[in-house]
Design a protein around this motif. Structure first.
Motif, PDB file in Angstrom:
ATOM      1  N   PHE A 181      -0.476  -3.230   6.378  1.00 49.20           N
ATOM      2  CA  PHE A 181      -0.472  -2.826   4.977  1.00 49.20           C
ATOM      3  C   PHE A 181      -1.065  -1.419   4.808  1.00 49.20           C
ATOM      4  O   PHE A 181      -0.503  -0.590   4.090  1.00 49.20           O
ATOM      5  CB  PHE A 181      -1.246  -3.847   4.130  1.00 49.20           C
ATOM      6  CG  PHE A 181      -1.204  -3.568   2.654  1.00 49.20           C
ATOM      7  CD1 PHE A 181      -0.001  -3.580   1.958  1.00 49.20           C
ATOM      8  CD2 PHE A 181      -2.377  -3.293   1.947  1.00 49.20           C
ATOM      9  CE1 PHE A 181       0.036  -3.327   0.596  1.00 49.20           C
ATOM     10  CE2 PHE A 181      -2.339  -3.035   0.578  1.00 49.20           C
ATOM     11  CZ  PHE A 181      -1.144  -3.053  -0.087  1.00 49.20           C
ATOM     12  N   SER A 182      -2.152  -1.136   5.506  1.00 48.66           N
ATOM     13  CA  SER A 182      -2.812   0.170   5.343  1.00 48.66           C
ATOM     14  C   SER A 182      -1.909   1.314   5.824  1.00 48.66           C
ATOM     15  O   SER A 182      -1.918   2.397   5.246  1.00 48.66           O
ATOM     16  CB  SER A 182      -4.150   0.203   6.084  1.00 48.66           C
ATOM     17  OG  SER A 182      -3.944   0.106   7.487  1.00 48.66           O
ATOM     18  N   GLU A 183      -1.155   1.049   6.878  1.00 52.26           N
ATOM     19  CA  GLU A 183      -0.221   2.082   7.360  1.00 52.26           C
ATOM     20  C   GLU A 183       0.891   2.331   6.346  1.00 52.26           C
ATOM     21  O   GLU A 183       1.289   3.468   6.098  1.00 52.26           O
ATOM     22  CB  GLU A 183       0.429   1.651   8.678  1.00 52.26           C
ATOM     23  CG  GLU A 183      -0.299   2.154   9.913  1.00 52.26           C
ATOM     24  CD  GLU A 183       0.363   1.657  11.182  1.00 52.26           C
ATOM     25  OE1 GLU A 183       1.572   1.958  11.385  1.00 52.26           O
ATOM     26  OE2 GLU A 183      -0.306   0.930  11.945  1.00 52.26           O
ATOM     27  N   LEU A 184       1.401   1.226   5.778  1.00 49.87           N
ATOM     28  CA  LEU A 184       2.443   1.344   4.755  1.00 49.87           C
ATOM     29  C   LEU A 184       1.937   2.187   3.579  1.00 49.87           C
ATOM     30  O   LEU A 184       2.638   3.083   3.090  1.00 49.87           O
ATOM     31  CB  LEU A 184       2.859  -0.066   4.287  1.00 49.87           C
ATOM     32  CG  LEU A 184       3.922  -0.152   3.201  1.00 49.87           C
ATOM     33  CD1 LEU A 184       5.247   0.444   3.668  1.00 49.87           C
ATOM     34  CD2 LEU A 184       4.118  -1.608   2.757  1.00 49.87           C
ATOM     35  N   VAL A 185       0.713   1.912   3.153  1.00 52.89           N
ATOM     36  CA  VAL A 185       0.114   2.682   2.055  1.00 52.89           C
ATOM     37  C   VAL A 185      -0.016   4.149   2.452  1.00 52.89           C
ATOM     38  O   VAL A 185       0.318   5.048   1.676  1.00 52.89           O
ATOM     39  CB  VAL A 185      -1.268   2.108   1.662  1.00 52.89           C
ATOM     40  CG1 VAL A 185      -1.966   3.003   0.637  1.00 52.89           C
ATOM     41  CG2 VAL A 185      -1.125   0.689   1.109  1.00 52.89           C
ATOM     42  N   ASN A 186      -0.455   4.364   3.658  1.00 54.25           N
ATOM     43  CA  ASN A 186      -0.635   5.733   4.153  1.00 54.25           C
ATOM     44  C   ASN A 186       0.701   6.497   4.174  1.00 54.25           C
ATOM     45  O   ASN A 186       0.778   7.641   3.725  1.00 54.25           O
ATOM     46  CB  ASN A 186      -1.240   5.697   5.557  1.00 54.25           C
ATOM     47  CG  ASN A 186      -1.920   7.018   5.910  1.00 54.25           C
ATOM     48  OD1 ASN A 186      -2.041   7.907   5.057  1.00 54.25           O
ATOM     49  ND2 ASN A 186      -2.357   7.148   7.137  1.00 54.25           N
ATOM     50  N   ASN A 187       1.753   5.832   4.668  1.00 57.04           N
ATOM     51  CA  ASN A 187       3.074   6.471   4.688  1.00 57.04           C
ATOM     52  C   ASN A 187       3.576   6.746   3.280  1.00 57.04           C
ATOM     53  O   ASN A 187       4.151   7.802   3.011  1.00 57.04           O
ATOM     54  CB  ASN A 187       4.092   5.585   5.421  1.00 57.04           C
ATOM     55  CG  ASN A 187       3.800   5.523   6.906  1.00 57.04           C
ATOM     56  OD1 ASN A 187       3.102   6.385   7.440  1.00 57.04           O
ATOM     57  ND2 ASN A 187       4.298   4.492   7.577  1.00 57.04           N
TER      58      ASN A 187
END
Lengths: 344, 344
Positions: A181-187
């Motif tokens: 989830f955190s990577e998705l938010v970051n992208n």
């Protein structure tokens, strides 16, 4: 009508460019301002050129001066707010009293305390001017106008349910158990799909403001604090100084989120961040929904809204489409300006 | 404004009852007529009582007399057409010339030849009055107004796709391979979900008319004959004298239809009767669609419409909900009447 625009960010700029493109000979742009500078004219500005001109040579911005310069005309002056400024919002009642109609993309005025909310409508009516804010919810989608039309033709709202944030729509329409989830938010942040600080999307407040605006439209004397908001921020997120620090913190919860999504997928369910108003209760929360739910098939960063009403009791009236972005938001604003042309 | 209503069938009656319920003190009902009788007054009628009064004591209907009685007021007279009459439609240009705005639920005027279509708009504009027809497509759903707003704010329509018939929506949302199509049609007829003669639904012409209205809204100089219409009527159906005879005839094709539906079910597909306008081509046909199609989850007798535009290019702007029935249609008409209040 004479147009006075405050705010030349992405939406304001796009509005100028649509105005420049179209031959709106009934609309005369007489003033443009940012929080720092302003330009005023007795004749009509060319919307295509005013942006650069303002940067190069504008006077220091002063709201009173900006409004003073507008002469004696009544009922044909429109003040357009494309800022996100609280200070500007608080001046709306005074601006209406000066004979301006107001068109706003800014949600603040409609989500301040109910007394102020009411005084906006009273002052507009007293002065025979309009107050329009279609772009407050769903950008250019016909959400507010549809709701006002339902109510004015005698329908009764039973419930309002919607996905009102393009950002949260995108995140949960995209998230699978295979992603962090955190990577998705970051992208999403890197692609400009979130606020510069994604916590402003994830705290649910933007959705709560939109739900408040819709609930108040039904006559509910609701305050922002009355809305039960499930924040998507893990405890402690708000006190972290940097956005990068926050995203690292968020990463600690990726495992937890993955378990939840895996469970939902196993049940053929999906997560959607939904605002709901029914029986005088307003809430904003992450919901696990099945295939039978009208929001199950939501895609991309679309907004969706479902009105159940006396006339649409079982199958709701549903509106769906892009609910964020400069072009569709500016179109919502321009639609309201054109509404001023017929109303005043 | 002064209101002159022609047509007191299900929609007209419902309109009177909504007018009676709501306190519309800006709307004064001055004339009501059916194809046979009329009542006119110098003061305002009570909408709750006029229906019975008309039946008991109306004068013989004469359109000229009906319009003559309206005195000298200009710009505040609204002629409302809740009939399905071609004769009344053909008088619209003359009615606009007499200073009336027109609000119509009747689709005929907008689907006669393009020259007439254009003259309606020219005469309205020339006389400074309005011509509104929101209820022509999707009843009370904000279809026409949304489209006009997209266009007037500079958007470009790429395609229009929709299920525009409540009856055909219901039939194909309900049909499974376990049913006889002819029995389903017969039951729908018994429940009042079809025209008295279901052939008027199944021939696709009603859908073609609605698609024509939408296509013309984009500026297309299209005629009804230009639309490619797939009729759902088996060959020979139209020449059968009685409705019962037709339904028996339709029964001969139940097996064929069942095979088609079984095949679609095996592919996880569904049938929808879809009107589509794209690249200047307009067609109305039965389509087999998959889960990825926005109309797959359609339920009940809902209408749905998807606009792909320059601003909504990939994910369309979608509006869904009940698109037929007296209450929602009358609401569409009343919304237009209220629009006359602000426009004139």
């Amino acid at each position: 009508i004479d147009l006075y625009l405050v705010g030349v960010g992405t939406v304001g700029n796009e509005l100028l460019s649509i105005l420049g493109e179209s031959n709106q000979d009934q609309i005369c742009l007489k003033g443009v301002a940012t929080s720092k500078k302003m330009l005023l004219s007795e004749s009509c500005f060319d919307p295509n050129k005013i942006g650069n001109k303002l940067k190069e040579s504008g006077d220091k911005f002063d709201l009173d001066e900006f409004l003073d310069n507008t002469g004696e005309q009544k009922g044909n002056k429109v003040f357009v707010d494309c800022t996100a400024s609280t200070a500007v919002s608080q001046k709306y009642t005074a601006i209406l009293d000066r004979g301006f109609s107001i068109v706003t993309a800014n949600k603040i005025a409609n989500t301040l305390d109910y007394g102020f909310y009411q005084s906006l409508r009273e002052n507009a009516s007293k002065n025979g001017v309009s107050f329009f804010y279609e772009a407050n919810v769903g950008a250019g989608l016909p959400v507010i106008s549809t709701m006002q039309n339902l109510l004015s033709t005698g329908d009764k709202i039973i419930s309002i349910e919607g996905v009102f944030s393009g950002t949260l729509s995108y995140l949960f329409n995209t998230l699978t158990a295979k992603m962090n989830f955190s990577e998705l938010v970051n992208n999403a942040k890197s692609n400009g799909f979130t606020e510069p600080d994604p916590r402003q999307d994830l705290n649910g407040l933007d959705v709560a403001r939109k739900l408040l605006i819709l609930a108040r439209e039904t006559g509910a004397e609701l305050e922002l604090e009355d809305i039960i908001v499930e924040s998507l921020l893990p405890t402690g997120s708000e006190s972290i100084d940097s956005v990068d620090g926050f995203l690292k913190h968020l990463g600690q919860f990726d495992g937890e989120m993955r378990v939840k999504v895996k469970e939902a997928e196993a049940q053929n369910k999906r997560f959607r961040f939904i605002g709901k108003y029914e029986d005088e209760n307003a809430s904003v929360s992450l919901q696990k929904i099945g295939r039978e739910h009208p929001f199950y098939e939501l895609q991309g960063s679309d907004n969706i809204i479902a009105f159940r009403t006396r006339r649409y009791p079982n199958q709701p009236l549903v509106i769906k489409g892009a609910g964020a972005g400069a072009a569709v938001t500016a179109a919502g604003v321009l639609g309201d300006i054109q509404q001023c042309l017929v109303s005043n």
